[in-house]
Structure formats: C-alpha cells, structure tokens
Design a protein around this motif. Structure first.
Motif, PDB file in Angstrom:
ATOM      1  N   VAL A  86      29.414   0.429 -24.583  1.00 25.76           N
ATOM      2  CA  VAL A  86      29.922  -0.139 -23.332  1.00 25.76           C
ATOM      3  C   VAL A  86      30.498  -1.670 -23.179  1.00 25.76           C
ATOM      4  CG1 VAL A  86      28.431  -1.088 -21.141  1.00 25.76           C
ATOM      5  CG2 VAL A  86      27.794   1.119 -22.069  1.00 25.76           C
ATOM      6  N   PRO A  87      29.921  -2.589 -23.871  1.00 27.25           N
ATOM      7  CA  PRO A  87      30.512  -3.903 -24.095  1.00 27.25           C
ATOM      8  C   PRO A  87      31.782  -3.776 -24.524  1.00 27.25           C
ATOM      9  CG  PRO A  87      28.436  -3.801 -25.094  1.00 27.25           C
ATOM     10  CD  PRO A  87      28.648  -2.448 -24.804  1.00 27.25           C
ATOM     11  N   VAL A 129      33.988  -2.591 -21.630  1.00 27.35           N
ATOM     12  CA  VAL A 129      34.152  -3.466 -20.085  1.00 27.35           C
ATOM     13  C   VAL A 129      34.607  -4.682 -20.655  1.00 27.35           C
ATOM     14  CG1 VAL A 129      32.822  -4.805 -18.680  1.00 27.35           C
ATOM     15  CG2 VAL A 129      31.871  -2.673 -19.275  1.00 27.35           C
ATOM     16  N   ALA A 149      38.099  -6.146 -19.155  1.00 28.11           N
ATOM     17  CA  ALA A 149      38.315  -7.686 -18.402  1.00 28.11           C
ATOM     18  C   ALA A 149      39.481  -8.407 -19.004  1.00 28.11           C
ATOM     19  CB  ALA A 149      36.915  -8.218 -18.747  1.00 28.11           C
ATOM     20  N   ALA A 157      32.217  -9.565 -16.706  1.00 26.42           N
ATOM     21  CA  ALA A 157      32.076  -8.467 -17.526  1.00 26.42           C
ATOM     22  C   ALA A 157      30.808  -8.666 -18.377  1.00 26.42           C
ATOM     23  CB  ALA A 157      33.292  -8.703 -18.328  1.00 26.42           C
ATOM     24  N   ILE A 187      28.191  -7.132 -16.208  1.00 24.81           N
ATOM     25  CA  ILE A 187      28.303  -5.669 -16.243  1.00 24.81           C
ATOM     26  C   ILE A 187      27.652  -4.662 -17.389  1.00 24.81           C
ATOM     27  CG2 ILE A 187      30.001  -3.758 -15.715  1.00 24.81           C
ATOM     28  CD1 ILE A 187      31.371  -5.656 -13.843  1.00 24.81           C
ATOM     29  N   SER A 188      28.229  -5.589 -18.531  1.00 22.72           N
ATOM     30  CA  SER A 188      27.882  -5.050 -19.914  1.00 22.72           C
ATOM     31  C   SER A 188      26.335  -4.928 -20.130  1.00 22.72           C
ATOM     32  CB  SER A 188      28.611  -5.943 -20.888  1.00 22.72           C
ATOM     33  OG  SER A 188      29.803  -5.836 -20.973  1.00 22.72           O
ATOM     34  N   LEU A 212      24.817  -2.441 -17.164  1.00 25.33           N
ATOM     35  CA  LEU A 212      25.129  -0.967 -17.786  1.00 25.33           C
ATOM     36  C   LEU A 212      24.465  -0.328 -19.187  1.00 25.33           C
ATOM     37  CD1 LEU A 212      29.095  -0.554 -16.973  1.00 25.33           C
ATOM     38  CD2 LEU A 212      27.168   0.525 -15.548  1.00 25.33           C
ATOM     39  N   SER A 213      24.355  -1.338 -20.123  1.00 24.02           N
ATOM     40  CA  SER A 213      23.588  -1.046 -21.395  1.00 24.02           C
ATOM     41  C   SER A 213      22.317  -0.950 -21.076  1.00 24.02           C
ATOM     42  CB  SER A 213      23.715  -2.332 -22.455  1.00 24.02           C
ATOM     43  OG  SER A 213      25.000  -2.578 -22.853  1.00 24.02           O
TER      44      SER A 213
END
Length: 255
Positions: A56-57, A60, A64, A88, A91-92, A95-96
C-alpha cells in the motif's frame, strides 16, 4: 522469482526507452522535461511492483509523486507538495490498517509451505496474540517458542527469542520499528524469517555462525544493510530471510 523480476524490469526498461525517445520527438501532447520522464518511468515501475505485491505505501506514494510531477496538466498546482505527501501518508496509514487482514492472506512470499505449519503453528500464534493483547503497553518481551509472531503498528517493539529448536519468525511492521534478538536461539537444521515491513524498520540480531540466506524480493525505495562479520562453516544452520519491504529499511546485525 528472481527470473520473473529480471524479465519484468527488462521489458519495462525497453518500454521506458521507447517512451523517452517518443517524448523527445514530441509525439506526446504533454510536454515535460527529460528528468521528469525518467522519474515517471521509475515511479510507474514502483507503482506496478507495489500493486503486484499489495504494498500500500509504495503504491500510494508513487501516485503522490506522480501527482506532484504532473500538477500542471492535472490542474492541481494549488496543492503544494507537502499537502500531497501529507495526504499520502495519512492514506497509507488508513489503508494499511483497514486492509491488513486481506493483505496478510495475499502476500506472494507467504503462500509456500514454510508459511503455514498447521495446527501447531496456529496454536503458538494464538498464544502470542493472547500475551500481546493482554497488555498493549508492553513493547519488550521474551518469546520462548519455535514459531513466533512479531506485529508492530505505529510503535516500537523489542523481542528476545529464546528457543532450543527455532523454526520460524513472522515479522510484520507497519509505521513502526522492531528489533528481534536471536542470540539465545538454537537452529537444528534450518529456519525461516518472514518479513513484511511498510513505512518502518526492522533490525535482526543473529549469531555470526548462522548461514543467512537473503531472498527478499525487489523492494520499493527500501534498503537492506548488514553489520558485523560472518563466521559460518559447512555445518552452519541455514536461516532464510524472505519477504518484502516498502519504503522501509532492514539491518542484519551479526553478533
């Protein structure tokens, strides 16, 4: 896995070369500098690899940085880079945390027989989770099992492993740091250390006599360093370190 990675990067670099030449021939309607194109090729590669490995990171932050590079064509120049990067990061993290149960089941390197040892492994995993959730303030613990889990979320943890027959460690770190000490461990034949690190770091302290075999997949914007000297021999136990790093670092200390 290494062969597939080589094919992927080979094909991607060929496509990137074509895009670079086409851009300089003004075949694209959007005009950007050569360095922006090179950065775009790298970021798209990281994005694809991140999506393949459910990182995910990496996905994302790739988007970005692409948004920052193409802020003009996207008409988002009013967003300063720090705003995009801050969003970002949030969001990371979000979502993680939300997707963690799904991601844990779909890591490509965790699908082999070395990852799941049936009822015995699940029993020890449940024991560890029980101890871990019983007192969330404790971040230093001694573990005396053959199969161990280390899970860190937005914090720091230290684990001392004491085992007369160490088999496997599963280290899962997201937005945090973990230090795992294996100096009081006996490996009879071979063992496995699985790592899954996103926006964090992990340090392994292992006996210098171990024959450490690194099988980490290509990592997104991450680094692996080794400190100390090995003193392995033909009779040294084989310990495989495998998994994936995304925007993270791992240090292997030989002691």
């Amino acid at each position: 896995m290494r062969n597939r990675n080589g094919v992927f990067w080979g094909l991607f670099l060929l496509v990137g070369a074509g895009v670079l030449v086409a851009s300089q021939m003004h075949l694209f309607s959007i005009t950007v500098g050569i360095w922006s194109i090179i950065l775009t090729i790298i970021l798209v590669a990281v994005l694809i690899k991140s999506l393949v490995y459910f990182a995910v990171p990496g996905a994302v932050f790739s988007l970005a940085f692409l948004a920052i590079i193409y802020a003009g064509p996207l008409h988002i120049t009013y967003l300063v880079p720090w705003t995009i990067l801050g969003a970002a990061l949030l969001i990371s993290i979000g979502l993680s945390l939300i997707l963690h149960p799904f991601l844990a089941k779909h890591r490509p390197w965790m699908k082999g027989e070395n990852w799941n040892h049936g009822h015995y492994y699940n029993h020890h995993r449940d024991r560890f989770n029980h101890r871990h959730h019983r007192d969330v303030d404790v971040d230093v613990e001694t573990v005396e099992d053959s199969y161990i889990d280390v899970s860190v979320r937005m914090g720091s943890s230290v684990r001392y492993v004491n085992s007369e027959d160490f088999k496997q460690a599963n280290i899962d770190v997201s937005m945090g740091n973990a230090k795992v000490y294996f100096q009081n461990v006996t490996v009879k034949e071979s063992a496995m250390i699985n790592v899954d690190v996103s926006l964090g770091g992990v340090e392994l302290f292992v006996p210098k006599e171990w024959n450490v075999i690194e099988k980490l997949d290509d990592n997104d914007l991450s680094s692996v360093t080794e400190v100390g000297f090995r003193d392995k021999s033909e009779d040294s136990p084989k310990v495989t370190v495998q998994g994936y790093l995304s925007l993270s670092g791992m240090k292997i200390n030989y002691i």
